[in-house]
Design a protein around this motif. Structure first.
Motif, PDB file in Angstrom:
ATOM      1  N   ARG A 130      20.487   5.321  10.360  1.00  0.00           N
ATOM      2  CA  ARG A 130      19.799   5.953   9.231  1.00  0.00           C
ATOM      3  C   ARG A 130      18.284   5.992   9.442  1.00  0.00           C
ATOM      4  NH1 ARG A 130      20.979   4.267   2.926  1.00  0.00           N
ATOM      5  NH2 ARG A 130      19.894   6.016   1.947  1.00  0.00           N
ATOM      6  N   VAL A 131      17.754   4.981  10.100  1.00  0.00           N
ATOM      7  CA  VAL A 131      16.311   4.910  10.324  1.00  0.00           C
ATOM      8  C   VAL A 131      15.863   5.933  11.358  1.00  0.00           C
ATOM      9  CG1 VAL A 131      14.434   3.419  11.121  1.00  0.00           C
ATOM     10  CG2 VAL A 131      16.216   2.499   9.660  1.00  0.00           C
ATOM     11  N   GLY A 132      16.706   6.191  12.355  1.00  0.00           N
ATOM     12  CA  GLY A 132      16.317   7.099  13.438  1.00  0.00           C
ATOM     13  C   GLY A 132      16.214   6.317  14.729  1.00  0.00           C
ATOM     14  N   ASN A 133      15.108   6.510  15.458  1.00  0.00           N
ATOM     15  CA  ASN A 133      14.930   5.795  16.726  1.00  0.00           C
ATOM     16  C   ASN A 133      14.891   4.292  16.493  1.00  0.00           C
ATOM     17  OD1 ASN A 133      14.759   8.218  18.112  1.00  0.00           O
ATOM     18  ND2 ASN A 133      12.542   8.336  17.914  1.00  0.00           N
ATOM     19  N   VAL A 171       0.844  -1.188   0.000  1.00  0.00           N
ATOM     20  CA  VAL A 171       0.000   0.000   0.000  1.00  0.00           C
ATOM     21  C   VAL A 171       0.885   1.245   0.000  1.00  0.00           C
ATOM     22  CG1 VAL A 171      -1.608   1.364   1.405  1.00  0.00           C
ATOM     23  CG2 VAL A 171      -1.998  -1.071   1.096  1.00  0.00           C
ATOM     24  N   VAL A 172       0.583   2.194  -0.870  1.00  0.00           N
ATOM     25  CA  VAL A 172       1.353   3.433  -0.949  1.00  0.00           C
ATOM     26  C   VAL A 172       0.944   4.347   0.201  1.00  0.00           C
ATOM     27  CG1 VAL A 172       1.798   5.506  -2.322  1.00  0.00           C
ATOM     28  CG2 VAL A 172       1.598   3.267  -3.442  1.00  0.00           C
ATOM     29  N   ASP A 173       1.908   4.710   1.028  1.00  0.00           N
ATOM     30  CA  ASP A 173       1.646   5.588   2.170  1.00  0.00           C
ATOM     31  C   ASP A 173       2.587   6.777   2.097  1.00  0.00           C
ATOM     32  OD1 ASP A 173       0.985   6.829   4.509  1.00  0.00           O
ATOM     33  OD2 ASP A 173       1.591   5.200   5.832  1.00  0.00           O
ATOM     34  N   LEU A 174       2.018   7.922   1.822  1.00  0.00           N
ATOM     35  CA  LEU A 174       2.789   9.146   1.663  1.00  0.00           C
ATOM     36  C   LEU A 174       3.516   9.536   2.940  1.00  0.00           C
ATOM     37  CD1 LEU A 174       3.356  11.326  -0.459  1.00  0.00           C
ATOM     38  CD2 LEU A 174       1.237  12.462   0.235  1.00  0.00           C
ATOM     39  N   ASN A 175       3.034   9.063   4.089  1.00  0.00           N
ATOM     40  CA  ASN A 175       3.547   9.553   5.360  1.00  0.00           C
ATOM     41  C   ASN A 175       4.237   8.492   6.213  1.00  0.00           C
ATOM     42  OD1 ASN A 175       2.584  12.324   5.094  1.00  0.00           O
ATOM     43  ND2 ASN A 175       0.554  11.422   5.154  1.00  0.00           N
ATOM     44  N   ASN A 176       4.468   7.298   5.666  1.00  0.00           N
ATOM     45  CA  ASN A 176       5.202   6.289   6.420  1.00  0.00           C
ATOM     46  C   ASN A 176       6.691   6.481   6.192  1.00  0.00           C
ATOM     47  OD1 ASN A 176       5.529   3.691   7.916  1.00  0.00           O
ATOM     48  ND2 ASN A 176       3.360   3.468   7.357  1.00  0.00           N
ATOM     49  N   LYS A 177       7.495   6.224   7.224  1.00  0.00           N
ATOM     50  CA  LYS A 177       8.918   6.545   7.167  1.00  0.00           C
ATOM     51  C   LYS A 177       9.735   5.622   6.274  1.00  0.00           C
ATOM     52  CE  LYS A 177       9.483   8.837  11.648  1.00  0.00           C
ATOM     53  NZ  LYS A 177      10.220   8.786  12.933  1.00  0.00           N
ATOM     54  N   PHE A 178       9.262   4.390   6.086  1.00  0.00           N
ATOM     55  CA  PHE A 178      10.060   3.451   5.296  1.00  0.00           C
ATOM     56  C   PHE A 178       9.167   2.328   4.782  1.00  0.00           C
ATOM     57  CE2 PHE A 178      11.038   3.065   9.887  1.00  0.00           C
ATOM     58  CZ  PHE A 178      10.252   1.954  10.192  1.00  0.00           C
ATOM     59  N   LEU A 179       9.739   1.466   3.966  1.00  0.00           N
ATOM     60  CA  LEU A 179       9.027   0.295   3.476  1.00  0.00           C
ATOM     61  C   LEU A 179       8.996  -0.746   4.582  1.00  0.00           C
ATOM     62  CD1 LEU A 179       9.655  -1.399   0.013  1.00  0.00           C
ATOM     63  CD2 LEU A 179       9.353  -2.773   2.067  1.00  0.00           C
ATOM     64  N   TRP A 180       7.824  -1.319   4.825  1.00  0.00           N
ATOM     65  CA  TRP A 180       7.758  -2.478   5.707  1.00  0.00           C
ATOM     66  C   TRP A 180       6.885  -3.564   5.092  1.00  0.00           C
ATOM     67  CZ3 TRP A 180       3.059  -4.211   7.489  1.00  0.00           C
ATOM     68  CH2 TRP A 180       2.026  -3.289   7.668  1.00  0.00           C
ATOM     69  N   ARG A 181       7.198  -4.822   5.447  1.00  0.00           N
ATOM     70  CA  ARG A 181       6.438  -5.950   4.914  1.00  0.00           C
ATOM     71  C   ARG A 181       6.403  -7.089   5.920  1.00  0.00           C
ATOM     72  NH1 ARG A 181       8.199 -10.099   0.670  1.00  0.00           N
ATOM     73  NH2 ARG A 181       6.880 -11.265   2.105  1.00  0.00           N
ATOM     74  N   ASN A 182       5.415  -7.943   5.762  1.00  0.00           N
ATOM     75  CA  ASN A 182       5.320  -9.166   6.538  1.00  0.00           C
ATOM     76  C   ASN A 182       6.337 -10.161   5.978  1.00  0.00           C
ATOM     77  OD1 ASN A 182       4.629 -11.594   7.738  1.00  0.00           O
ATOM     78  ND2 ASN A 182       2.666 -11.784   6.678  1.00  0.00           N
ATOM     79  N   CYS A 183       7.319 -10.512   6.786  1.00  0.00           N
ATOM     80  CA  CYS A 183       8.371 -11.413   6.303  1.00  0.00           C
ATOM     81  C   CYS A 183       8.062 -12.883   6.579  1.00  0.00           C
ATOM     82  CB  CYS A 183       9.707 -11.045   6.937  1.00  0.00           C
ATOM     83  SG  CYS A 183      10.372  -9.478   6.334  1.00  0.00           S
ATOM     84  N   GLU A 184       6.913 -13.166   7.190  1.00  0.00           N
ATOM     85  CA  GLU A 184       6.560 -14.558   7.455  1.00  0.00           C
ATOM     86  C   GLU A 184       5.730 -15.166   6.326  1.00  0.00           C
ATOM     87  OE1 GLU A 184       5.022 -15.442  11.317  1.00  0.00           O
ATOM     88  OE2 GLU A 184       6.334 -14.000  12.299  1.00  0.00           O
ATOM     89  N   ARG A 185       5.328 -14.350   5.361  1.00  0.00           N
ATOM     90  CA  ARG A 185       4.523 -14.865   4.257  1.00  0.00           C
ATOM     91  C   ARG A 185       5.392 -14.982   3.003  1.00  0.00           C
ATOM     92  NH1 ARG A 185      -0.664 -11.634   2.072  1.00  0.00           N
ATOM     93  NH2 ARG A 185      -1.056 -11.466   4.320  1.00  0.00           N
ATOM     94  N   ASN A 186       5.921 -16.181   2.775  1.00  0.00           N
ATOM     95  CA  ASN A 186       6.646 -16.508   1.541  1.00  0.00           C
ATOM     96  C   ASN A 186       7.843 -15.595   1.285  1.00  0.00           C
ATOM     97  OD1 ASN A 186       4.707 -18.532   0.977  1.00  0.00           O
ATOM     98  ND2 ASN A 186       3.346 -16.996   0.062  1.00  0.00           N
ATOM     99  N   TYR A 187       8.571 -15.250   2.360  1.00  0.00           N
ATOM    100  CA  TYR A 187       9.781 -14.453   2.140  1.00  0.00           C
ATOM    101  C   TYR A 187      10.977 -15.385   2.251  1.00  0.00           C
ATOM    102  CZ  TYR A 187      12.835 -10.385   2.102  1.00  0.00           C
ATOM    103  OH  TYR A 187      13.783  -9.448   1.741  1.00  0.00           O
ATOM    104  N   LEU A 188      11.465 -15.857   1.115  1.00  0.00           N
ATOM    105  CA  LEU A 188      12.507 -16.885   1.071  1.00  0.00           C
ATOM    106  C   LEU A 188      13.774 -16.366   0.413  1.00  0.00           C
ATOM    107  CD1 LEU A 188      10.170 -19.827  -0.058  1.00  0.00           C
ATOM    108  CD2 LEU A 188      10.857 -19.214   2.273  1.00  0.00           C
ATOM    109  N   SER A 189      14.015 -15.071   0.473  1.00  0.00           N
ATOM    110  CA  SER A 189      15.142 -14.470  -0.229  1.00  0.00           C
ATOM    111  C   SER A 189      16.477 -14.952   0.338  1.00  0.00           C
ATOM    112  CB  SER A 189      15.063 -12.953  -0.118  1.00  0.00           C
ATOM    113  OG  SER A 189      16.231 -12.355  -0.635  1.00  0.00           O
TER     114      SER A 189
END
Length: 427
Positions: A95-98, A62-80
């Motif tokens: 770099r992220v901040g707090n 989802v495109v969020d104009l006001n979120n600080k960074f990209l986040w995703r659920n890594c438990e759903r088929n994240y096999l990188s």
């Protein structure tokens, strides 16, 4: 024989200009990158797909104009196989901040390691916040070639947050895996792409109003073009951007004009809150319709209805709207229903953002058009939230280096829409 060949090669290399040889070894460095953005038919949220990981997998966010960074659920088929996890107190964490030192008692996997960087991650619809693990992986984004997509390029150390699955709650589309954050933060998508490719932190949002075609987000200096080769880079107006404590983007609305007549009260005064002179209007891609403080909402809907007196009102209005009309009495134009224009007067009064019928009205049901503004209540956190319906088919340029917003007004005036960028052609 060998000596003759060697002499011939030396002659050829002596003829070729040194610059041509050096350029042939340089990697492709684009000036402009693009992401496709679709409109989800069930929620009206805007969703992008980013190719991520090894192997590359399309990740709907989802495109969020006001979120600080990209986040995703890594438990759903994240096999990188290229996933990495920065440790506490690393430069990536700074770099992220707090951030916090993250611990995880479960077996190691993406999103679950000890002594890694933990970051607070927010769902923009529910406002729930959960600690996630800062991750690092490869992403692949397309370049722009005029009004068409160009070759894919990669960022090998892109940082993001691996969030727990329970953060994907609320009215998010079921197929999305997280959020694409465009907010003001060194770890947001615009800043990371700008830092990697050496262009100024600048991006332009062009959301489509169609459920059947993609809009586009441009990153970089441009030009920004839509088919048939129309350059939409030059805004009709600029206004200062103020960044909020969570990386949000605010502008100042000093008055609202309807049908070229100003609402009869002082908007800055009645929208003043605990933040004092802080700008009163938040730009949002996760709020579907512009939301107004109750007193502003009541005055806007009444004034608009008075100016549209020839169209019978529908009673009761269709929720969540405050005033609706019989659309059979309203004609159409190339910029939407022929209704009174709504102008947001910005900063000193010299800059006006014009909201035409396509962005002010919503087809709530057959033969019913409603004014696409909703009541934000008596004490909202922000007096004015400019929602995504009002942003669609407008180009909004966020020049983060100059802290200013450039806007185009409706592109329908120029007989073009945000769906006119071609993502199917690659040179």
């Amino acid at each position: 024989m060998a000596t003759s060949v060697l002499k011939l090669m030396l002659i050829i290399f002596s003829i070729l200009p040194p610059l041509a040889l050096s350029k042939s070894r340089l990697p492709f460095r684009p000036n402009t990158l693009v992401l496709p953005v679709s409109k989800d038919s069930a929620t009206s949220l805007h969703v992008t797909n980013i190719r991520k990981g090894t192997p590359f997998v399309a990740t709907p966010l989802v495109v969020d104009l006001n979120n600080k960074f990209l986040w995703r659920n890594c438990e759903r088929n994240y096999l990188s196989t290229s996933y990495r996890f920065p440790f506490c107190h690393s430069s990536q964490c700074s770099r992220v901040g707090n951030h916090y030192c993250h611990k995880c008692l479960a077996p190691a996997r993406p999103g679950c390691h000890n002594n890694t960087c933990g970051v607070m991650t927010t769902n923009p619809l529910t406002q729930s916040t959960i600690l996630g693990e800062l991750g690092q992986d490869i992403v692949s984004v397309q370049s722009a070639h005029g009004a068409n997509s160009g070759p894919f390029v990669t960022v090998t150390q892109f940082i993001f947050s691996c969030a727990p699955p329970k953060l994907l709650t609320g009215p998010l589309p079921k197929y999305v895996l997280g959020v694409a954050g465009l907010g003001h933060n060194p770890a947001s998508i615009p800043y990371q792409l700008a830092s990697h490719y050496g262009f100024r932190p600048k991006f332009a949002l062009c959301l489509t109003s169609s459920n059947k075609a993609n809009g586009v987000i441009f990153f970089g200096k441009g030009p920004y073009k839509l088919n048939p080769g129309i350059d939409i880079s030059d805004p009709v107006g600029f206004t200062p951007i103020t960044v909020g404590p969570r990386g949000e983007y605010y502008i100042q609305v000093i008055s609202i004009n309807i049908n070229n007549k100003a609402l009869p009260f002082d908007i800055p005064r009645i929208s003043r809150n605990k933040q004092g002179s802080f700008p009163n209007a938040l730009l949002s891609t996760t709020t579907p319709y512009t939301t107004l403080k109750h007193s502003i909402f009541m005055a806007t809907t009444k004034f608009f209805a008075d100016q549209l007196s020839w169209a019978p009102q529908i009673q009761p209005p269709v929720s969540p709207f405050g005033v609706c009309f019989n659309s059979s009495k309203i004609s159409g134009t190339r910029v939407g229903p022929a209704v009174p224009s709504i102008d947001l007067v910005l900063q000193s009064g010299n800059v006006t953002w014009k909201i035409a019928g396509a962005n002010s009205m919503v087809k709530a049901r057959p033969d019913v058009l409603c004014l696409g503004f909703v009541d934000g209540g008596l004490r909202p956190r922000v007096p004015i939230v400019i929602g995504s319906h009002q942003l669609e088919d407008n180009l909004l340029q966020f020049d983060l280096a100059k802290s200013r917003l450039g806007f185009s007004n409706s592109l329908l005036f120029r007989r073009v829409t945000c769906a006119n960028f071609n993502f199917t052609t690659t040179p």
